[in-house]
Scaffold this active site. Structure first.
Site, short mmCIF file in Angstrom:
data_model
loop_
_atom_site.label_atom_id
_atom_site.label_comp_id
_atom_site.label_asym_id
_atom_site.label_seq_id
_atom_site.Cartn_x
_atom_site.Cartn_y
_atom_site.Cartn_z
N GLU A 249 5.36 0.83 -8.01
CA GLU A 249 5.88 0.72 -6.64
C GLU A 249 6.85 -0.45 -6.60
O GLU A 249 6.44 -1.60 -6.82
CB GLU A 249 4.76 0.44 -5.62
N GLU B 204 -4.36 0.38 -6.55
CA GLU B 204 -4.47 -1.10 -6.51
C GLU B 204 -5.93 -1.52 -6.44
O GLU B 204 -6.31 -2.38 -5.64
CB GLU B 204 -3.69 -1.66 -5.31
C1 GLA Z 1 0.66 -1.29 -1.76
C2 GLA Z 1 0.01 0.08 -1.69
C3 GLA Z 1 0.87 1.07 -0.98
C4 GLA Z 1 1.47 0.47 0.27
C5 GLA Z 1 2.24 -0.78 -0.10
C6 GLA Z 1 2.89 -1.47 1.07
O1 GLA Z 1 1.50 -1.35 -2.79
O2 GLA Z 1 -0.31 0.58 -2.96
O3 GLA Z 1 0.08 2.18 -0.65
O4 GLA Z 1 0.45 0.17 1.15
O5 GLA Z 1 1.35 -1.70 -0.62
O6 GLA Z 1 3.72 -0.63 1.73
#
Ligand code: GLA
Ligand code: CA
Length: 769
Positions: A257, A181
């Protein structure tokens, strides 16, 4: 027999595209699709971090993934677990990533690897080693020479471990992620290219990808040539992909995700995200051939000191030891309703899938009452002290976790206010052996009244590393201990003894008597006739750490929401076992039991709230700089003032909500500066909200600045239902030129969506009575 075996391998290959060790496969990113052995392939993956699941249980979880219809497992590699001390690597036991891939392969699963270096993941410092913070001006996640070379060295080591498992080398690893991210954080392409080139150079010849939130702005910051984009979200799949397709028209649709639940923080309400909330989006993706990774399929436990936190300069939410996540498998690996509902979605789409049965459940046991015996005072087990003029942080002393004690000796009368600037993260203060108070970063505390009479004195400050922030811009400042000095009436105290207590030697503690007010080590022996999973019920205790058979299970704290610590049966012995507890507070009773499930407290820590019954804000005579209407739609909206206004305190008042709702909910709120850029949320403090739901829901006002689009401030609805207007007040930390605000309504649910608003800006705090 052989024929039958071959048939099974073939059908599973054709229908589920699962991994079969018998043949060499190819994997590629095609136009709008993944190609496995040259054929279109839909990834249906589940996230599970090997570092959060006991190694003997990996296989059980894989079998459950398989029985659900998943064809892949995705994992992070946590750099700080693999390289706890610079140059010293650990890839053994629970950190044996090559073995993890191998066992997944044996269970017919593909693997996706996310080696970091940064991971987020509610893990201490987002997986970055705390020793990086020894460098004073280090800029994490950038091409800073204090950060980048170490990163690339680690990545080379990481690749050595996974190289043999790549699909190109006959293994089951399909893809490798670059950073995490990154577009949400920064835009340093030198850094990103450094990671990419190092991975390539070290031998990663499978597709690379990067994950971000949907949005061209994020993509522009994080995208580099040759690295496929993907998106993360917790809902609104269709909308997110319609945004994605505009800037990545050729990429396969991959939801890297899909947040199946959410994590818990100390003092909060346990996160519950229903099947109903999540199922439609999952179904839409499965039915439309979208590839998806369920974050989390199985959360597990952040054992040891590894749980992370969210936070900035003036707010802080450290996460619990449990990483249950309300995921598809619960913390001890049992399938939940969500598991069966998601399984059905997969089966409805692929009716020919011949899914294996669930494995035989792992045995669970109860442990009858165990009596804890007082063993040793922490005060009698201090290491040799190191003397410095001003307090040094943990990292400067090569300490990563645990506690640190600072002692200052002086004589004569001293009276006034004791101030510790930036307590990281919780300090207990003693004067002449007597506890005089605690300062908790969660509650934004930094000062207390102080009185020392005539004679010689010893001031002691015991500081606990509660968790390093893992998300946002605060990571560069997450040094632990006392980081900016101790003052009495504005005068800095000099000359401090430092006692580092990483607590890695708990078995060497020497017995001693209890010292009132100081942490104390308790021990207990217990017998187990047949090993099995258990949850140690810590409800009799206050706050501290718990070890079983020498292994640090994690932190406990009566404020919850978790009230028990999961101890897997594979870490227990048949026969004799030992528990150690370092209790920092006052236990109610010196006993523990083992039960068969987690207990989530229903009480919340009301000191985290920004609203108090009956409190009202005074807005007369305050400068209303803008009134207007916000639109009835999803996504960010920006409001510009006609001229800049300077001030430090901002009050956003919602005067009406859509559908005439009495409630107000806001997912995110930012105040913009003279250039129209966000004033950093890391500097905000929420000083007031007129109402917060903190019973049925985690609706704290601080959730409008946690940078998580899925969490939100929500006014009360479960008991009382106070109506419009509603107000929230943000202290920007210093006087600033304000050009307007940006607002993100709650996602997917329009309840409480703001319609009419007033914005007030003030140089002085608002009167709240
Ligand atoms: C983001 C991050 C993950 C995690 C999620 C929340 O997507 O990439 O590593 O922290 O948020 O659980
Ligand atoms: Ca939020």
């Amino acid at each position: 027999m052989l024929k039958k075996y071959l048939f099974l391998v073939l059908t599973s290959l054709l229908i589920n595209h699962s991994f079969a060790q018998t043949a060499k496969h190819t994997f590629a990113v095609g136009k709008n699709e993944f190609l496995l052995d040259g054929k279109p392939f839909q990834i249906i993956s589940g996230e599970m971090h090997y570092a959060r699941v006991p190694r003997p249980y990996w296989r059980d979880r894989f079998k459950k993934a398989k029985a659900m219809g998943l064809n892949a497992i995705c994992t992070y590699m946590f750099w700080n677990a693999h390289e706890p001390v610079e140059g010293q690597y650990n890839f053994s036991e629970t950190l044996d990533v090559a073995e993890f891939c191998k066992e997944a392969a044996e269970e017919g699963l593909w693997v996706i690897i996310r080696p970091g270096p940064y991971t987020c993941a509610e893990w201490d410092l987002g997986g970055l080693p705390a020793w990086l913070l020894k460098k004073k001006n280090v800029v994490m996640r950038s091409s800073d020479p204090n950060y980048m070379p170490q990163t690339l060295t680690y990545l080379r080591k990481a690749v050595e471990q996974i190289k043999g498992s790549l699909i190109t080398n006959g293994g089951n690893v399909l893809m490798v992620q670059v950073e995490n991210e990154y577009g949400v954080y920064a835009g340093d392409k030198v850094y990103l290219n450094g990671i990419k080139n190092t991975l390539l150079d070290a031998g990663v010849d499978v597709p690379l990808f990067h994950c971000d939130w949907a949005g061209k702005n994020y993509f522009d910051k994080a995208h580099i040539d040759g690295v496929m984009p993907s998106i993360n979200f917790g809902g609104d799949a269709q909308k997110n992909f319609s945004i994605f397709e505009k800037y990545a028209p050729d990429a396969p649709r991959f939801n890297s995700e899909f947040w199946t639940g959410w994590f818990d923080y100390w003092g909060g309400k346990h996160e519950v995200h229903t099947v109903k909330e999540k199922l439609d989006d999952f179904k839409w993706m499965i039915d439309n051939g979208v590839s998806v990774n369920l974050y989390m399929f199985h959360g597990g436990t952040s054992n040891g000191f590894f749980a992370g936190a969210n936070g900035g300069n003036n707010y802080y939410t450290p996460y619990t030891t449990s990483y249950d996540y309300d995921a598809l498998l619960n913390e001890n690996g049992e399938p939940t309703d969500k598991y069966f509902a998601f399984r059905k979605v997969i089966l409805d789409k692929f009716p020919d899938l011949d899914l294996p049965e669930l494995p035989v459940p792992i045995k669970k046991i109860e442990i009858p009452e165990i009596q804890l015996k007082a063993y040793a005072s922490l005060e009698d087990n201090l290491p040799e002290a190191k003397l410095f003029d001003t307090p040094q942080n943990m990292e400067a002393l090569d300490q990563t976790s645990g506690l640190i004690l600072y002692a200052h000796e002086f004589s004569g009368v001293l009276k006034g206010t004791l101030l510790i600037k930036r307590v990281m993260d919780r300090a207990t203060i003693y004067l002449d052996g007597k506890k005089i108070g605690t300062l908790d970063r969660r509650l934004n505390q930094s000062a207390l009244p102080f009185t020392a009479g005539k004679g010689k004195h010893r001031l002691e400050i015991l500081v606990e590393h509660q968790a390093r922030v893992n998300f946002g811009n605060a990571i560069d400042q997450e040094r632990k201990g006392i980081t900016e000095g101790v003052y009495i009436n504005g005068k800095e105290l000099k000359s401090w003894q430092h006692y580092t207590l990483p607590l890695t030697n708990i078995d060497q503690f020497k017995a001693s008597a209890i010292k009132e007010g100081y942490p104390h080590l308790y021990t207990a022996a217990f017998d187990v006739s047949e090993v099995g999973d258990t949850y140690i019920d810590t409800r009799n205790l206050d706050k501290g750490l718990l070890w079983v058979n020498g292994r640090l299970i994690g932190r406990y704290w009566f404020i919850g929401p978790q009230q028990t610590l999961y101890v897997p049966g594979c870490w227990l012995n048949q026969g004799k076992n030992e528990i150690k507890v370092l209790e920092m507070g006052t236990p109610k009773k010196l006993s523990l039991t083992g039960i068969k499930h987690q207990i989530w407290s229903t009480e919340v820590d009301s000191s985290l709230m920004h609203s108090r019954a009956g409190q009202r804000i005074q807005l007369v005579n305050k400068q209303k700089v803008k009134s207007g209407l916000l639109e009835n739609k999803e996504g960010w909206q920006e409001v510009k003032l006609s001229a800049l206004v300077s001030g430090r305190y901002i009050c956003l008042e919602s005067t009406a909500a859509y559908e005439d709702s009495p409630f107000t909910s806001i997912a995110e709120l930012r105040i913009t500066d003279a250039k129209g850029a966000d004033i950093p949320r890391e500097d905000y403090t929420i000083v007031y909200a007129d109402s917060e739901e903190f019973g049925e829901e985690n609706g704290l006002a601080s959730l409008l600045m946690d940078n998580q689009p899925t969490t939100f401030w929500h006014t009360q609805y479960s008991k009382e239902k106070p109506g419009q207007p509603h107000q929230v007040v943000i202290d920007l930390g210093k006087s600033s030129s304000v050009s307007g605000f940006r607002y993100l309504p709650r996602i997917k649910n329009s309840a409480g969506r703001v319609k009419g608003y007033n914005l007030y800006v003030s140089k002085t705090p608002f009167m709240i009575k």
